[in-house]
Design an enzyme around this catalytic site. Structure first.
Site, PDB file in Angstrom:
ATOM      1  N   CYS A  94     -36.520  38.200  13.499  1.00  0.00           N
ATOM      2  CA  CYS A  94     -35.341  38.799  12.886  1.00  0.00           C
ATOM      3  C   CYS A  94     -34.499  37.705  12.229  1.00  0.00           C
ATOM      4  CB  CYS A  94     -34.571  39.534  13.979  1.00  0.00           C
ATOM      5  SG  CYS A  94     -32.822  39.328  13.971  1.00  0.00           S
ATOM      6  N   GLU A  95     -34.116  37.932  10.986  1.00  0.00           N
ATOM      7  CA  GLU A  95     -33.403  36.870  10.263  1.00  0.00           C
ATOM      8  C   GLU A  95     -31.935  36.769  10.672  1.00  0.00           C
ATOM      9  OE1 GLU A  95     -34.056  37.943   6.188  1.00  0.00           O
ATOM     10  OE2 GLU A  95     -32.240  39.144   6.061  1.00  0.00           O
ATOM     11  N   HIS A  96     -31.452  37.723  11.459  1.00  0.00           N
ATOM     12  CA  HIS A  96     -30.055  37.664  11.899  1.00  0.00           C
ATOM     13  C   HIS A  96     -29.871  36.868  13.177  1.00  0.00           C
ATOM     14  CE1 HIS A  96     -29.969  41.607   9.525  1.00  0.00           C
ATOM     15  NE2 HIS A  96     -29.516  40.631   8.765  1.00  0.00           N
ATOM     16  N   HIS A  97     -30.923  36.819  14.027  1.00  0.00           N
ATOM     17  CA  HIS A  97     -30.795  36.107  15.295  1.00  0.00           C
ATOM     18  C   HIS A  97     -31.893  35.060  15.519  1.00  0.00           C
ATOM     19  CE1 HIS A  97     -28.785  40.045  15.947  1.00  0.00           C
ATOM     20  NE2 HIS A  97     -27.901  39.304  16.593  1.00  0.00           N
ATOM     21  N   GLN A 135     -36.889  44.433   9.321  1.00  0.00           N
ATOM     22  CA  GLN A 135     -38.081  45.295   9.361  1.00  0.00           C
ATOM     23  C   GLN A 135     -38.223  46.166   8.115  1.00  0.00           C
ATOM     24  OE1 GLN A 135     -38.593  47.364  13.105  1.00  0.00           O
ATOM     25  NE2 GLN A 135     -39.953  48.876  12.176  1.00  0.00           N
ATOM     26  N   HIS A 163     -37.483  44.922  19.001  1.00  0.00           N
ATOM     27  CA  HIS A 163     -36.676  43.778  18.560  1.00  0.00           C
ATOM     28  C   HIS A 163     -36.055  43.100  19.773  1.00  0.00           C
ATOM     29  CE1 HIS A 163     -36.372  44.672  14.106  1.00  0.00           C
ATOM     30  NE2 HIS A 163     -37.016  45.724  14.581  1.00  0.00           N
ATOM     31  N   CYS A 165     -33.809  40.970  19.803  1.00  0.00           N
ATOM     32  CA  CYS A 165     -32.351  40.838  19.687  1.00  0.00           C
ATOM     33  C   CYS A 165     -31.640  42.096  20.180  1.00  0.00           C
ATOM     34  CB  CYS A 165     -31.927  40.487  18.255  1.00  0.00           C
ATOM     35  SG  CYS A 165     -32.386  41.689  17.016  1.00  0.00           S
TER      36      CYS A 165
HETATM   37 ZN   LIG Z   1     -31.605  40.556  15.229  1.00  0.00          ZN
END
Ligand SMILES: [Zn+2]
Length: 202
Positions: A94-97, A135, A163, A165
């Site tokens: 995941c590119e956010h976490h 995703q 996920h 995260c």
């Molecule tokens: Zn994430």
């Protein structure tokens, strides 16, 4: 949201070995800030290990040089029905976490006269998974690549993923799965869509 991974123009101006050295240095600094003793036997090689893993494995799909070559075959037996490759395992981040999300991809296509070696579909899934991702974008990138490779609009991709995260931090929901789909061409027709959904067992 654009379907392209946001990369800078100069993303590949420095080579992989230089990237590994830089990441090693900076990742070591993060560990150092966390207070870890970087002289400890168990930890001292971790920055190098992480840097190599980022470039050669986890994020290797950022580099167009690693894109799989797709060879097509003529559809000699004139098979005009749906081809389905289901339960293709994938591991992404995941590119956010920067923590993993992983699961299964299900792919369907209807040949326009060309067929592809089935393992190439797995390779396309793997290539786009090996990037910092969301995703939804991953699903569309895979569908776009298959449409281009197979020269057909009639492509469907459904992805189901867990996920980390969501399951291991924040809300800590360990049971939820995220499903995304990208349907094009004939797969937008109700009959074709429901045949596909039935065949992938959903
Ligand atoms: Zn994430």
């Amino acid at each position: 949201m654009s379907t392209k991974t946001p990369l800078r123009e100069d993303a590949f101006k420095i080579d992989d070995n230089s990237k590994i050295e830089l990441i090693e240095k900076h990742f070591g600094e993060i560990m150092n800030i966390l207070g870890l003793d970087m002289n400890d036997d168990s930890l001292k090689d971790t920055p190098r290990r992480v840097a190599k893993m980022f470039i050669n494995e986890t994020f290797k799909g950022l580099n167009p040089a690693n894109k799989p070559n797709i060879t097509l075959f003529d559809n000699k037996y004139n098979y005009k029905q749906m081809v389905i490759e289901k339960d293709v395992s994938f591991y992404s981040n995941c590119e956010h976490h920067f923590v993993p999300f992983y699961g299964k991809a299900h792919i369907g296509y209807i040949s326009s006269g060309k067929v592809v070696g089935l393992s190439k579909l797995n390779r396309i899934v793997d290539y786009y998974s090996k990037r910092p991702q969301v995703q939804e974008r991953l699903t569309i990138q895979i569908a776009n690549e298959i449409m281009e490779a197979l020269q057909t609009e009639d492509v469907a991709v459904v992805m189901e993923a867990k996920h980390l995260c969501v399951s291991s931090r924040g809300i800590k929901d360990d049971t939820s799965l995220t499903t995304t789909s990208a349907l094009f061409g004939k797969f937008l027709d109700a009959d074709t869509r429901s045949e596909f959904i039935k065949l992938i067992g959903k």
